[in-house]
Structures are given as C-alpha cells and as structure tokens.
Write an enzyme that holds these catalytic residues in place. Structure first.
Site, PDB file in Angstrom:
ATOM      1  N   ASP B 176      43.817  -3.347  23.397  1.00 27.90           N
ATOM      2  CA  ASP B 176      42.490  -3.910  23.597  1.00 27.90           C
ATOM      3  C   ASP B 176      42.065  -4.706  22.379  1.00 27.90           C
ATOM      4  OD1 ASP B 176      42.102  -1.276  22.064  1.00 27.90           O
ATOM      5  OD2 ASP B 176      40.204  -2.332  21.793  1.00 27.90           O
ATOM      6  N   GLY B 318      43.310   0.139  17.628  1.00 30.42           N
ATOM      7  CA  GLY B 318      43.454  -0.458  18.948  1.00 30.42           C
ATOM      8  C   GLY B 318      44.493  -1.564  18.933  1.00 30.42           C
ATOM      9  N   GLU B 319      44.291  -2.578  19.744  1.00 29.05           N
ATOM     10  CA  GLU B 319      45.206  -3.725  19.922  1.00 29.05           C
ATOM     11  C   GLU B 319      46.495  -3.314  20.637  1.00 29.05           C
ATOM     12  OE1 GLU B 319      46.155  -5.899  16.345  1.00 29.05           O
ATOM     13  OE2 GLU B 319      44.073  -6.039  15.699  1.00 29.05           O
ATOM     14  N   GLY B 320      46.697  -2.014  20.836  1.00 38.06           N
ATOM     15  CA  GLY B 320      47.967  -1.520  21.377  1.00 38.06           C
ATOM     16  C   GLY B 320      48.910  -1.044  20.288  1.00 38.06           C
TER      17      GLY B 320
END
Lengths: 353, 353
Positions: B176, B318-320
């Site tokens: 995300d 986040g960001e994966g």
C-alpha cells in the site's frame, strides 16, 4: 592456548565512521525514520564491520560442528548417539535440513567433526578436528580436560583460517549436530546465569514431563559435582560443555578475528557464542542472532549478549538452519542501506523527470 | 458487482490430499518431528494450494496499491498528501523501499493507482485504476459511495486478471501507499472488532501523544457518524475505508480465484485482506501474513484471520516491504518440503555408501 590468545588479541573494533555514515544515510532515506526496524540496525552494524556502506555478503558459509556427549548414558535424549555420525554423512550427501536451507541462502555447508564417537574415513570431505570420541559424562565428572576444551576452541579458529585461506568470505553461520547437546548447553547457561537447571531446561527434541524432570536432575547433579566457574569460560566448557560447542566458540572468535560477521543459530550455537564472548568481549559486535529458539535457556543468553534474533519461526532443530535462513535477511539489510534512495536522491530524480 | 461475485464463486477449496501427503512427508523427514516449526505449516499449505509436494514459487509479484485520503484534512498524518503521488513515481523509478526488497526477493513490483489525488500520465507504467481522486473525509461523511467501494475491489481483481494474462505467476504480495491510510485501516478494525478507536489506534509513521489523541478523536467521530455495518464488508469499506484498501481486498480475492498464494503486509494491507476474507471466506486459505506490524490494531486482525506472521522485524512502512521479505521464507518452506530427505531416503543413501 597461544593460537586462541593471538586470535583474541587481533580482533579489531568496528569502524565507527562507517557506522555513523550508515545511520545518517538510513535516516535520510525516502521513508519514515526507523521504519525498517531491526534491519536498519543490522545494516549499520554490517557497514561498521566492513567499513563501507555498500556491503556485499557474496560468499556465505555455514559450518556445522558435530560432537557426541557422554551425558547420553543418562538417557537425556530421544535419539541414540549413533545419529550424530549418521547426520554428518547426511550433511556430506546434501540431504539434511541445513543443506536445503543453506542452498536456499546461497551458502556453502561445511561439516566439522570436533568430537564424534565414530571413526570417519579421512577422505570424507569434512573438517577433521576430532579432539576425542565424545565428551565424558558430566554428571559423573568433568566432560573434558582443560586442554581438550582449549583444543576444541582452537579447532574452530583453525576452521575459519582454513576457509579464509581458500579465498575471502563474507558471512559465517554456525551450526551444531550432537545427540544430547541441549544438556551441556543448558548446563553452560545455568553456570553463567546462576539460574537453576529447572529454570533453564527445555524439552530438547521433544521430551515428555517425566523425561524433562530426569534431564533437570541430571544437569543439577553435573553442576553440583563439577562447580564450573563462571569467571573462567574455559572451565565452564571443560566441566559441563561439549566439543562442538567449543568448536562453535572458536568459529565466533575466529570470524571476529578475520573481521567477518557471524550468525549464531539456536540453543547450542548460542551457548558456543556465549563462551566466545565471555572469553573475547571484542567478538560480540561481529555476532548476530539468527533465530529465537523455543528452548527457554536461549532467552537468557540473548539478553546477556544483547542480541535480538532476526527470526522466530518455532524452529527447534539446530544444524545452523536458523542461521542459514537469517542470511537472506542480513543480505536484505545491506541492500536497504545501499539502494533505498534518500530524499535528496529522489528530488534529483524528480527534477530530471 | 458481477465480476466480484463471479470471482468469489470461483474460489476453489485447497487440495486436502496434497495437504495430508505434505504433512506425512514432513513428519518422516530425518529430523525431530515439527522441528521446522512455522515453515512446515507454510509448506503444507502451499502444497495444498498447488496440488503438489514440489512447489516452485518462480514468478513473484508485489502490487503496491496507492490512494489518497480525505481524512488528511484533519491533520492525522505527519506527511503531506502530495507524498502519495511522489512515491508512485519513486516505485516506477525503482528507488523505493519496496523496489529494493522486491529485487532482493526476485519479485517484480507493479504500482497501481486506485485513487491518488493526482493526474498521472497514461503512459506511466502503472495499473491505471483510479476510482476517484482520493476518498472523502470520513469524519464528515462516508468516504466512498457503495459503487466506488465495489469498483475499487473489482479493480484489484482486474489487476490479478491482467497480470495472469501476461503469463502464470506463483506468489502475490500486497502493498500500500497512501498518506493518512492508517486512519481508515484503524476505523475498519474498530468496525469489525467492536473495539474502540482508542484500543486499536497506533502512531502511524510516528505521531506524538497529542497527535495520537487527535487521531483517535477523529476516527471515533467518523465511526459515530457513519456507523459502518460489520455484517456488510462493502459498507465498512465505503463508510470509513480507502481505495487502495479496496484494491488490496480485490487482489486477495483475485489471487484466491486464480489459485495463487497471497501475502499481506502490514496494517493497511491486512485491513484489505480482512475485508476480502469477510466478503469471501474461501479466500482465507490462500492468505499468508508476511510481517507483524508494530501497529496495535494489526494483532486483532491477525487473530481474527488466524494468521501468524512470518517476520517481526519492527517494520512500520507498508509498500509491501514485509510481504516481499516474507517471499524468501515462503520459498524456503517449499524447499524444506521437497528437498529434506526422509529417514527412508537417508537409509537408502546409507546402504549405497
């Protein structure tokens, strides 16, 4: 003893300038400060070990040290002692857990005989460093003489020297194989911590309640009889230790002497690392914890060594499996440090867009 | 809504025969039963997903879904909303944290615009799935209409379809990017759990005490005003959710529909996975948790989803990133299952020695 003393004296402090530069780069990367948690600390420490912000952990080796234990006479393990030698063959054939996880981590596995109660063919491709065929039963007397204990540590240092002579390597994982070796490891923890065997003894590879009570009683007996001196780590290793544990202590000291980061694995490997750091406090900054063992004594050691394990996947195997798996995370930490752009670098890229 | 319903209806149960065969092989490997802990469970579940004991997670993709949040008007984040679009460019340029960690995991990164408040060049190599330019401020009314919420989930499913059309892939990570998105994620957790915002609100990317209290108050106000219905996951997403969260829910449902294991990341990604599993309980067996977030709401979700994260490295990004790093461990789990020899295989090798 001279080889050990020389190696300890040669351990260099980390590069504080590289450490501070790494921390500054991490702070300035285009992401919230501290948001990559533990891997930021790992990356900065690796930068300080290698003296650069662009660390490449290219060549990785896991050394699995094997030894047998006289304490097995007391029925403290579910497996028969013959399994130690069988597993050494399995390591050589490449089908053991550590082979699989090391392949995954792009690491070579080297097996080492520190004290297996079997005669291996000298042609078998392992490090032949047998000090004696198994320790003595420490519930009836000292496990090793002081000379044997020193010899096992020096054998670990020799393994690092011989590996380094083949070419530079960048990351060392420590592993163990030795039926019965949670008992000496637990005795070592009790000796250094002053805690009772009941406080720090776990179920090893799967003991039930009755067998656990028996194991505690055996360890208590060995401690009461031998009175290992926590101010003298070689005395602890000799009185209640194991030859593969001494070998692992030597690997840690040797790696630090060569400026190579070293990962300890589970209970046994960490007991070796604990002896190493008690003997050579300068080795500690080179040491990383791979995996949190489910064995309760492990927690004490990690706190004492001020280490936070990278993984907690409920492994209770040893062999270096947790160390191997952690190698990937150590490598990720080097890429985080070197490759994530700083706000300044992103702004330059934006201006060029 | 039809695409969503069709995808949910198409999710197949796992292959129980492969699952049992995997568990039997793991039990018979030459090591103490259960000694590779969590990775044994992961390996068996992957075997059940792919219907084979020799799983190869060759092609791996992380999709980072981006969206903006009207709730930022209330001052709930340390970063300005413009950063969302900047980070999408950073993803495309390859210098962001997720690019670095995905490269390390041999995974491709695909960025997706689900609802960024910026007009991207249609040539920018991202998935262009903008539902609207940011959500509405959920402390003053619903964040999305019901149609917009459904559209965001269907966009996630479309992304999986479009990726699958390019060729088979074997592992999907969800990520995300959205300034302010811990607030809608926390509101979603509060809605499903019945816990108060005070119980489940964390500090996001680094709020101090005063800012945390303000964030709690804003979320409480949004929940009281909108009264999201926990029995209706689309209502929850519409009332207090985010477009990238809907996109992630769609990724999870889409992956399950295509029989592909999917890893959720931190707080936001797991909020998306929670909505997915509430809508489509059959998707849950395809879901793995990559990383334990330091955000307190995450724990509730993981318990609710009965997931144990593979990593706990104090990431809060986040960001994966946590999903990408976990891919290596998932891959290790497949090798453990396939490659560690059983006692029988070792005995055969011994006989040949």
């Amino acid at each position: 003893m001279k080889r050990l003393e020389a190696c300890i004296a040669g351990i260099k402090p980390l590069d504080e300038t590289a450490f501070e530069a790494a921390r500054e780069r991490l702070r300035n990367q285009a992401r919230p400060a501290g948001s990559l948690g533990v891997l930021e600390e790992v990356g900065a420490r690796l930068a300080a070990i290698f003296g650069t912000l662009d660390v490449h952990l290219r060549k990785r080796i896991v050394v699995a040290c094997a030894g047998d234990h006289g304490i097995c006479e007391e029925g403290v393990s579910l497996f028969p002692p013959e399994v130690t030698a069988q597993m050494v063959y399995n390591f050589v054939q490449g089908g053991a857990s550590i082979n699989v996880l090391a392949r995954h981590a792009k690491a070579r596995v080297a097996a080492a005989d520190l004290g297996v109660d079997a005669a291996f063919d000298p042609e078998l491709p392992i490090f032949h460093k047998k000090v004696r065929r198994g320790t003595r039963n420490f519930s009836r007397g000292p496990a090793l003489t002081r000379e044997e204990a020193v010899r096992s540590i020096e054998a670990g240092i020799e393994i690092v020297e011989e590996l380094a002579a083949e070419g530079p390597f960048h990351l060392l994982g420590t592993g163990d194989m030795g039926i019965g070796n949670t008992s000496p490891s637990t005795a070592i923890i009790a000796a250094f911590s002053g805690l009772s065997a009941a406080d720090v003894t776990g179920r090893g590879t799967g003991l039930d309640d009755g067998a656990l009570a028996h194991k505690i009683e055996v360890i208590e007996r060995g401690l009461a009889l031998n009175r290992p001196d926590p101010a003298d780590p070689i005395d602890v290793l000799a009185k209640v230790g194991g030859l593969e544990i001494g070998g692992i202590a030597g690997l840690v000291i040797g790696a630090a002497g060569y400026g190579i980061p070293v990962i300890c694995d589970g209970l046994i490997s960490t007991a070796g690392a604990l002896i190493a750091c008690e003997l050579a406090p300068a080795a500690r900054p080179y040491l990383f914890a791979g995996h949190h063992s489910v064995e309760i004594g492990h927690r004490f050691m990690l706190e004492h060594l001020r280490l936070r394990p990278l993984l907690d996947l409920r492994f209770r195997l040893g062999e270096g499996t947790g160390a191997a798996l952690a190698m990937e995370l150590m490598d990720a930490a080097t890429r985080i440090l070197a490759e994530i752009k700083t706000f300044e670098e992103v702004a330059i890229a934006d201006a060029q867009r």
